[in-house]
Design a protein around this motif. Sequence first.
Motif: not given
Length: 89
Positions: A29-37
């Motif tokens: 589960l990765k966190r995206g640059i803009f806060g999404g996962k």
Amino acid sequence: MDNDTLLFQDKGSGRFKDVKIHPNRIEVLKRGIFGGKHTEIVYLKDITGVNRIKGREVFLRNRLLTACVFCPSGRAKAQEFVNVLNMVM
């Protein structure tokens, strides 16, 4: 052992929030640059081995010759990650 059996789980560090090893895949589960996962899945049939461990980062070799890096929560968890991965492969 079916494909949904959980062999390893760690909370991860940095942008890696959850690292899981199943008998046929690795889920992260990765966190995206803009806060999404989002969930990233790497199938073990594409992994050819462990390239190196640097600190708590685990670098894997794969058939596609692309970067495959996982970051468990600590050095001991990184070693346990590799041990479970070697057991499955």
